[in-house]
Design an enzyme around this catalytic site. Structure first.
Site, PDB file in Angstrom:
ATOM      1  N   ASP A 100      -4.317 -15.366 -57.332  1.00  0.00           N
ATOM      2  CA  ASP A 100      -2.823 -16.076 -56.209  1.00  0.00           C
ATOM      3  C   ASP A 100      -1.727 -15.919 -55.990  1.00  0.00           C
ATOM      4  OD1 ASP A 100      -2.809 -18.120 -53.899  1.00  0.00           O
ATOM      5  OD2 ASP A 100      -4.410 -19.298 -55.155  1.00  0.00           O
TER       6      ASP A 100
ATOM      7  N   ARG B 136       0.289 -17.008 -53.977  1.00  0.00           N
ATOM      8  CA  ARG B 136       0.896 -18.513 -52.457  1.00  0.00           C
ATOM      9  C   ARG B 136       1.530 -19.216 -53.479  1.00  0.00           C
ATOM     10  NH1 ARG B 136      -4.731 -19.721 -49.310  1.00  0.00           N
ATOM     11  NH2 ARG B 136      -4.863 -19.529 -51.774  1.00  0.00           N
TER      12      ARG B 136
END
Ligand SMILES: [Zn+2]
Length: 195
Positions: free
Chosen positions: A127, A129
């Protein structure tokens, strides 16, 4: 770092929102976000917030490989019910790996790898982000504390690291037949209906 590029009225079938376009420089990358807001946000109780990572296959094509679209629609409905809240729509496909790489990951998943393994095989972290830009957007809107619409408890810490208090996490629970686990079963059922 954060610049508002545009702001306009945005009537939708969920209700009447304001729509914003934001741009920001974060590290080497220029990031873009579309933001939908409803109601008075600054001051008062913490508003509902959904941070949604763009998913072309789910949001536009109703993919059953993920439940992104269902979570987005649920969020818009819950915000409309309260007449107050925020959707931050991050213009970064597949949790930051990009659209075509996401399709490559699907290809690997068809060969038996799970999402994390597929991303690792392609050289991406699971991930990518960070919530620096969403946090800047919330500060721009005068919001210090939120009720976060998310199934992922890790997002609370990520948002709080970026300086936004999470007063509550509200799970984005969608119908089981719309989850990826039901993908093949549902697909067969749907084909059955067509035949
Ligand atoms: Zn998706």
């Amino acid at each position: 770092m954060l610049r508002k590029i545009a702001e306009a009225n945005f009537p939708s079938r969920f209700g009447h929102f304001r729509i914003y376009g934001f741009e920001g420089q974060y590290g080497d990358a220029t990031e873009e976000c579309v933001v939908l807001t409803m109601g008075e946000l600054a001051g008062g109780d913490p508003p509902l917030l959904r941070i949604h990572s763009q998913c072309l296959t789910g949001d536009v094509f109703h993919s059953l490989r993920c439940d992104c679209r269902s979570q987005l629609e649920l969020s818009l409905n819950l915000i409309a019910e309260e007449s107050r809240g925020i959707v931050i729509y991050e213009h970064q496909e597949g949790r930051g790996i990009g659209l075509l790489n996401k399709l490559r990951a699907y290809e690997l998943q068809d060969e038996g790898l799970d999402t994390v393994e597929a991303n690792e095989r392609l050289g991406f972290e699971a991930d990518l982000r960070s919530y620096a830009m969403p946090a800047d957007i919330l500060r721009y809107l005068g919001v210090k504390s939120v009720r976060l619409l998310s199934n992922n408890p890790d997002k609370i810490a990520a948002l709080e690291r970026a300086g936004i208090e999470v007063a509550e996490r509200i799970p984005c629970v969608v119908a089981p037949h719309e989850s990826s686990q039901g993908y093949l079963h549902t697909k067969k059922q749907k084909m059955g209906h067509l035949l």
